[in-house]
Design an enzyme around this catalytic site. Structure first.
Site, PDB file in Angstrom:
ATOM      1  CE1 TYR A 281      -2.946   3.155   1.027  1.00  0.00           C
ATOM      2  CE2 TYR A 281      -4.439   1.307   1.375  1.00  0.00           C
ATOM      3  CZ  TYR A 281      -4.233   2.657   1.195  1.00  0.00           C
ATOM      4  OH  TYR A 281      -5.288   3.515   1.178  1.00  0.00           O
ATOM      5  CE1 TYR A 329      -5.482   0.567 -11.703  1.00  0.00           C
ATOM      6  CE2 TYR A 329      -5.041   0.058  -9.395  1.00  0.00           C
ATOM      7  CZ  TYR A 329      -5.810  -0.116 -10.530  1.00  0.00           C
ATOM      8  OH  TYR A 329      -6.881  -0.967 -10.500  1.00  0.00           O
TER       9      TYR A 329
END
Length: 385
Positions: A281, A329
């Site tokens: 993450y 992204y």
């Protein structure tokens, strides 16, 4: 402690994003969850009638699993809306496996949705008041991660340029992913010269603010082998919490990933040396660096030097965040579900230009709050079970 879940007893069989980026006007978080669930079920050849377990988390819905069931007209035998921020979905994978092993459900859907870009982040993530932090007017959550970055720089000599290399590497992967939000190359100089958000982090050290959602489908290993796509087996899981507020974090340079990762490796019977693809993450550049250290890919304090020569960029010696990550992204607020999706796609060999050759194992690590909750999942393809 001896693991209570069985290695390889459950598998992820379907994955799909909802619409991403900036979604159509009027779409709700439950619309996005439902869209992701329908697409993920189609991915593995199952339908809504097969679903008897529903897991969901969302920052914009108080009871997301109930809301999703109402929307899809589901009455599952088991439901769970455990909320651990961005690590919720790795925790859901462990909880779903437990429910499947216990016979409480057979086909579980794990879903998420967010419209934070369309609705405005201030409207979707109201600030929490802390008497020990709020008087200093932090730019939450960036200032919390900036403290961790500052401490790492002071303690280990990590440089701004090394942190910027993490953003550049993520952008390199994003340019290989047609679904990524960012479409142009990025340099270290551009990261350092961009707008300062909270010293030492600039806006290019920070994740995107997008809409988006999606879903995973899980079932038993036995049923997984009968479905449309190759199963991705859950080899190991682990989770922990260390604090809620950054002022209570025991050590700004050591995260709970050291514990959750160790649990997941122990259950999987693997170490970091066995992992082919690393998905962590990356809400900020410092989180990638901390998790690479705490999950055992480099020694504590060496993360800056580890990433400095392009080691985690396309063509480097360790593929990290191959979808472009939360930095390039997408990042709809609780990014963990997308970390799992990319790990599954790499293990299936579905990533086209960004595919890591011979990928058999992957680690997917989620982070919630301000480095507060950590949850790790080790995944493998059929060759690993």
């Amino acid at each position: 402690m001896k693991p209570t879940l069985r290695r390889g007893a459950a598998a992820i069989v379907g994955v799909a994003e909802s619409d991403l980026g900036e979604v159509a006007a009027g779409m709700s978080v439950i619309d996005l969850m439902a869209q992701g669930a329908q697409r993920a079920l189609a991915d593995c050849g199952l339908g809504l009638a097969d679903v008897d377990g529903v897991f969901a988390a969302a920052g914009q819905s108080r009871m997301p699993s109930t809301a999703l069931c109402e929307y899809l007209q589901l009455t599952p035998r088991y439901q769970d809306c455990t909320m651990m921020g961005g690590s919720s979905f790795m925790t859901h994978v462990a909880h779903a496996q437990a429910a499947i092993e216990a016979g409480l459900c057979e086909v579980a859907v794990i879903a998420y949705g967010s419209t934070q870009r369309s609705a405005g982040r201030s409207n979707t993530a109201p600030r929490e008041v802390n008497p020990y932090e709020t008087p200093y007017r932090p730019v939450t959550p960036a200032s919390a991660y900036a403290l961790a970055a500052s401490r790492h720089m002071h303690q280990y000599g990590t440089t701004r340029e090394q942190l910027a290399q993490i953003a550049v590497a993520a952008r390199g992967w994003a340019l290989l992913n047609p679904a990524a939000w960012e479409k142009t190359p990025l340099t270290v100089e551009q990261v350092l010269g961009s707008r300062l958000v909270s010293s030492p982090l600039t806006v290019r050290d920070c994740c995107l603010v997008t809409d988006g959602g999606g879903a995973l489908v899980m079932t038993s290993a036995e049923r997984a082998r009968t479905l449309r796509k190759p199963p991705t087996f859950v080899l190991g899981t682990g989770e922990t919490i260390s604090h809620q507020n950054i002022s209570s974090m025991p050590d700004l340079t050591v995260t709970g990933a050291a514990s959750s990762g160790a649990q997941a490796y122990a259950m999987a019977g693997l170490t970091s040396r066995d992992i082919d693809v690393v998905m962590v993450y990356d809400a900020f550049t410092i989180t990638t660096l901390l998790f690479l250290e705490d999950l055992g890919f480099c020694p504590k304090g060496e993360g800056g030097r580890f990433v400095a020569d392009g080691a985690i960029a396309p063509g480097g010696r360790l593929p990290v965040n191959t979808n472009g990550g939360g930095l390039s992204y997408c990042h709809p607020g609780m990014y963990g579900l997308f970390v799992l999706m990319e790990a599954v796609r790499q293990l299936r060999g579905e990533c086209s230009a960004r595919q890591v050759p011979g990928c058999e194992t992957a680690i997917a690590h989620g982070n919630g709050g301000v480095l507060s909750s950590q949850s790790t999942v080790v995944l493998g393809n059929a060759s690993t079970v």
